[in-house]
Design a protein around this motif. Structure first.
Motif, PDB file in Angstrom:
ATOM      1  N   LYS A 371       0.832  -1.200   0.000  1.00 47.68           N
ATOM      2  CA  LYS A 371       0.000   0.000   0.000  1.00 47.68           C
ATOM      3  C   LYS A 371       0.865   1.247   0.000  1.00 47.68           C
ATOM      4  O   LYS A 371       1.660   1.459   0.911  1.00 47.68           O
ATOM      5  N   ASP A 372       0.717   2.066  -1.029  1.00 49.30           N
ATOM      6  CA  ASP A 372       1.410   3.355  -1.079  1.00 49.30           C
ATOM      7  C   ASP A 372       0.630   4.338  -0.225  1.00 49.30           C
ATOM      8  O   ASP A 372      -0.471   4.770  -0.592  1.00 49.30           O
ATOM      9  N   THR A 373       1.183   4.701   0.932  1.00 49.35           N
ATOM     10  CA  THR A 373       0.473   5.601   1.847  1.00 49.35           C
ATOM     11  C   THR A 373       0.847   7.060   1.646  1.00 49.35           C
ATOM     12  O   THR A 373       0.226   7.946   2.212  1.00 49.35           O
ATOM     13  N   GLY A 374       1.852   7.318   0.846  1.00 49.08           N
ATOM     14  CA  GLY A 374       2.295   8.677   0.561  1.00 49.08           C
ATOM     15  C   GLY A 374       3.216   8.648  -0.638  1.00 49.08           C
ATOM     16  O   GLY A 374       3.621   7.574  -1.105  1.00 49.08           O
ATOM     17  N   CYS A 375       3.565   9.826  -1.149  1.00 53.97           N
ATOM     18  CA  CYS A 375       4.390   9.863  -2.352  1.00 53.97           C
ATOM     19  C   CYS A 375       5.811   9.382  -2.097  1.00 53.97           C
ATOM     20  O   CYS A 375       6.562   9.133  -3.046  1.00 53.97           O
ATOM     21  N   ALA A 376       6.194   9.232  -0.829  1.00 58.67           N
ATOM     22  CA  ALA A 376       7.537   8.740  -0.510  1.00 58.67           C
ATOM     23  C   ALA A 376       7.499   7.605   0.512  1.00 58.67           C
ATOM     24  O   ALA A 376       8.543   7.179   0.994  1.00 58.67           O
ATOM     25  N   ILE A 377       6.299   7.112   0.840  1.00 56.76           N
ATOM     26  CA  ILE A 377       6.153   6.079   1.865  1.00 56.76           C
ATOM     27  C   ILE A 377       5.258   4.943   1.347  1.00 56.76           C
ATOM     28  O   ILE A 377       4.203   5.191   0.766  1.00 56.76           O
ATOM     29  N   THR A 378       5.693   3.724   1.585  1.00 56.14           N
ATOM     30  CA  THR A 378       4.890   2.546   1.250  1.00 56.14           C
ATOM     31  C   THR A 378       4.922   1.571   2.416  1.00 56.14           C
ATOM     32  O   THR A 378       5.958   1.402   3.059  1.00 56.14           O
ATOM     33  N   GLU A 379       3.789   0.938   2.694  1.00 52.84           N
ATOM     34  CA  GLU A 379       3.703  -0.100   3.720  1.00 52.84           C
ATOM     35  C   GLU A 379       3.538  -1.451   3.038  1.00 52.84           C
ATOM     36  O   GLU A 379       2.668  -1.613   2.180  1.00 52.84           O
ATOM     37  N   VAL A 380       4.381  -2.391   3.410  1.00 55.10           N
ATOM     38  CA  VAL A 380       4.297  -3.748   2.873  1.00 55.10           C
ATOM     39  C   VAL A 380       3.966  -4.693   4.020  1.00 55.10           C
ATOM     40  O   VAL A 380       4.737  -4.820   4.973  1.00 55.10           O
ATOM     41  N   GLU A 381       2.817  -5.321   3.934  1.00 55.91           N
ATOM     42  CA  GLU A 381       2.422  -6.284   4.953  1.00 55.91           C
ATOM     43  C   GLU A 381       2.893  -7.664   4.513  1.00 55.91           C
ATOM     44  O   GLU A 381       2.742  -8.035   3.349  1.00 55.91           O
ATOM     45  N   LEU A 382       3.480  -8.417   5.443  1.00 53.51           N
ATOM     46  CA  LEU A 382       3.996  -9.731   5.088  1.00 53.51           C
ATOM     47  C   LEU A 382       3.729 -10.752   6.177  1.00 53.51           C
ATOM     48  O   LEU A 382       3.545 -10.408   7.347  1.00 53.51           O
ATOM     49  N   TRP A 383       3.672 -11.979   5.743  1.00 58.46           N
ATOM     50  CA  TRP A 383       3.547 -13.126   6.652  1.00 58.46           C
ATOM     51  C   TRP A 383       4.905 -13.804   6.698  1.00 58.46           C
ATOM     52  O   TRP A 383       5.561 -13.994   5.668  1.00 58.46           O
ATOM     53  N   THR A 384       5.352 -14.153   7.901  1.00 56.28           N
ATOM     54  CA  THR A 384       6.647 -14.814   8.049  1.00 56.28           C
ATOM     55  C   THR A 384       6.525 -16.009   8.982  1.00 56.28           C
ATOM     56  O   THR A 384       5.674 -16.030   9.878  1.00 56.28           O
ATOM     57  N   LYS A 385       7.369 -16.987   8.739  1.00 53.63           N
ATOM     58  CA  LYS A 385       7.455 -18.151   9.625  1.00 53.63           C
ATOM     59  C   LYS A 385       8.909 -18.298  10.060  1.00 53.63           C
ATOM     60  O   LYS A 385       9.829 -18.302   9.230  1.00 53.63           O
ATOM     61  N   PHE A 386       9.117 -18.397  11.376  1.00 51.17           N
ATOM     62  CA  PHE A 386      10.464 -18.508  11.944  1.00 51.17           C
ATOM     63  C   PHE A 386      10.591 -19.784  12.761  1.00 51.17           C
ATOM     64  O   PHE A 386       9.604 -20.303  13.293  1.00 51.17           O
ATOM     65  N   LYS A 387      11.817 -20.242  12.904  1.00 52.83           N
ATOM     66  CA  LYS A 387      12.139 -21.336  13.821  1.00 52.83           C
ATOM     67  C   LYS A 387      13.164 -20.815  14.807  1.00 52.83           C
ATOM     68  O   LYS A 387      14.203 -20.273  14.429  1.00 52.83           O
ATOM     69  N   ARG A 388      12.830 -20.942  16.104  1.00 56.12           N
ATOM     70  CA  ARG A 388      13.751 -20.499  17.141  1.00 56.12           C
ATOM     71  C   ARG A 388      14.883 -21.511  17.318  1.00 56.12           C
ATOM     72  O   ARG A 388      14.841 -22.630  16.800  1.00 56.12           O
ATOM     73  N   ASP A 389      15.863 -21.099  18.102  1.00 51.82           N
ATOM     74  CA  ASP A 389      17.007 -21.975  18.364  1.00 51.82           C
ATOM     75  C   ASP A 389      16.594 -23.265  19.071  1.00 51.82           C
ATOM     76  O   ASP A 389      17.298 -24.281  18.981  1.00 51.82           O
ATOM     77  N   ASP A 390      15.450 -23.216  19.800  1.00 52.51           N
ATOM     78  CA  ASP A 390      14.989 -24.436  20.485  1.00 52.51           C
ATOM     79  C   ASP A 390      14.090 -25.285  19.595  1.00 52.51           C
ATOM     80  O   ASP A 390      13.400 -26.192  20.070  1.00 52.51           O
ATOM     81  N   ASP A 391      14.076 -24.969  18.274  1.00 53.71           N
ATOM     82  CA  ASP A 391      13.323 -25.704  17.250  1.00 53.71           C
ATOM     83  C   ASP A 391      11.818 -25.463  17.273  1.00 53.71           C
ATOM     84  O   ASP A 391      11.080 -26.091  16.501  1.00 53.71           O
ATOM     85  N   THR A 392      11.322 -24.582  18.138  1.00 51.02           N
ATOM     86  CA  THR A 392       9.898 -24.235  18.077  1.00 51.02           C
ATOM     87  C   THR A 392       9.669 -23.305  16.890  1.00 51.02           C
ATOM     88  O   THR A 392      10.522 -22.486  16.547  1.00 51.02           O
ATOM     89  N   VAL A 393       8.529 -23.476  16.260  1.00 50.40           N
ATOM     90  CA  VAL A 393       8.194 -22.712  15.061  1.00 50.40           C
ATOM     91  C   VAL A 393       7.046 -21.762  15.383  1.00 50.40           C
ATOM     92  O   VAL A 393       6.093 -22.147  16.071  1.00 50.40           O
TER      93      VAL A 393
END
Length: 439
Positions: A371-393
């Motif tokens: 979403k372009d919220t201004g002529c010099a600003i854009t917001e990008v929404e994203l989904w991420t999946k991480f795995k911690r050092d203890d292997d929990t996701v």
């Protein structure tokens, strides 16, 4: 004693306003001769708005006059509208109502949390982050018995890591040239008030965070919203103080000297050229329209940087995420905002990025929206999946804000001239906070 309004920058702005008013008279004379410059005329009309902004420069002095003895001071990142409202109420004799407005502001979880997280750009704050975030949660949940002592300790240690003395130490000099927070009427005043000796044990409610009385177990009636909010406000003001020191303002005693007539004429000519440039950029901005982008249709959810159009914010985000998959913190740092990280080397930024992501590994991602919220600003929404050092996701959604910046970190209207899309560091810190909360 000279007030904040006598600061170098404020005096410089006062001179600039004077020069612009002279330019206004010059253009009025030109119009009488039939000479017109529509772009400049439009900019000259903005003088009234500029004059109103100049009036705002008087607010910090007024704020401190009304509220410093009550434990509140003006500082650079304090919300301007809140300051205006409080000064207006105080001028009407409604100081208690003004203080209620301050308490409401410092209990605004979204805004205050964002400001506290912004302190993470200061290296001396980093080792205190966990304790401060815990104290912040205690503050918002009314556990003032816990929030106040922790914040007092963090204030003292934070200052002691930058100066040879802590905030409450006798003889500490917290003044910094050309600042609001570190003016003599600011943090220096609070240090004297909060550091007063408290030699009698009492359970009567207090409204000021007396460090010695609280931490030495003498002021037992400290656990209330006023004391907690004032310690929190002081911590935020110290963020502006530390930033000014890191810019090299400590120890400067330079006074503003008005320009000579020749210098003033040259400055006026330069200002006229800048007005022309501003008018061109504003004309470009008036024609700007946000893009309509549907992820999965107009652009892919994920992929290689080459799958996305050059010179777009979504391409920068994809590059950043693909570098994160490889834990290439150096290249990630090169995609961060210069405007919000002035003075930091790529090495320092790479270290900060590593600190955010070192305890977890990105295993998948996809774009959700752009979403372009201004002529010099854009917001990008994203989904991420991480795995911690203890292997929990774990997975979550969050937004990255990007600004279009030139090589000096100045934001530029998209398409006006060549620049680069860069990610703001604060949004990355939110990933760290979310991970912390989940733990």
């Amino acid at each position: 004693m000279a007030g904040i309004g006598d600061n170098y920058t404020f005096k410089e702005m006062e001179q600039m306003l004077k020069e612009l008013n002279e330019m206004k008279s010059f253009f009025e004379a030109q119009k009488l001769l039939g000479i017109k410059d529509n772009d400049l005329e439009k900019r000259i009309k903005d003088l009234d708005a500029l004059a109103e902004q100049f009036e705002d420069l008087k607010l910090p002095d007024k704020f401190n006059q009304f509220f410093s003895e009550r434990g509140w001071i003006a500082y650079e990142s304090l919300n301007l509208e809140v300051m205006k409202k409080c000064v207006s109420l105080a001028e009407q004799g409604e100081v208690d109502e003004a203080e209620d407005a301050l308490l409401a502001y410092f209990n605004d979880k979204d805004e205050i949390s964002t400001l506290v997280r912004s302190l993470t750009k200061i290296s001396e704050f980093s080792p205190r982050r966990t304790l401060i975030m815990n104290a912040l949660e205690d503050h918002f949940n009314g556990r003032y018995y816990a929030s106040v002592p922790i914040m007092l300790m963090m204030i003292d240690g934070f200052v002691n890591d930058i100066e040879p003395k802590g905030f409450f130490a006798e003889g500490i000099d917290l003044t910094v040239w050309d600042t609001i927070a570190a003016h003599k009427t600011g943090l220096q005043t609070l240090s004297a008030i909060f550091g007063k000796g408290r030699n009698k044990t009492t359970d009567e409610e207090i409204t000021l965070p007396y460090r010695n009385g609280i931490l030495h177990g003498r002021d037992l009636g400290y656990a209330n919203v006023k004391v907690s909010a004032k310690t929190l406000a002081t911590l935020l003001a110290l963020g502006d103080w530390a930033s000014a020191i890191k810019k090299g303002n400590k120890g400067i005693e330079k006074e503003y000297v008005p320009p000579t007539k020749a210098e003033a004429r040259q400055q006026t000519a330069t200002a006229m050229e800048q007005l022309k440039e501003n008018a061109k950029e504003n004309a470009h901005m008036d024609k700007w329209k946000p893009r309509e982008i549907e992820v999965g249709s107009d652009i892919p959810e994920k992929g290689e940087a080459s799958d996305y159009e050059e010179d777009t914010p979504e391409r920068t985000v994809i590059s950043f995420l693909n570098y994160l998959l490889k834990k290439n913190y150096g290249n990630m740092a090169m995609l961060l905002s210069k405007h919000w990280n002035k003075g930091k080397t790529i090495g320092v930024l790479a270290g900060e990025v590593r600190e955010i992501f070192e305890r977890k590994t990105l295993i998948d991602y996809k774009l959700v929206s752009v979403k372009d919220t201004g002529c010099a600003i854009t917001e990008v929404e994203l989904w991420t999946k991480f795995k911690r050092d203890d292997d929990t996701v774990f997975e979550h959604e969050n937004k990255l804000r990007l600004s279009y910046e030139d090589k000096d970190g100045k934001t530029v209207a998209r398409g006006y001239k060549k620049a680069d899309w860069r990610i703001m560091m604060l949004e990355l810190r939110q990933m760290e906070v979310i991970d912390f909360i989940r733990n």
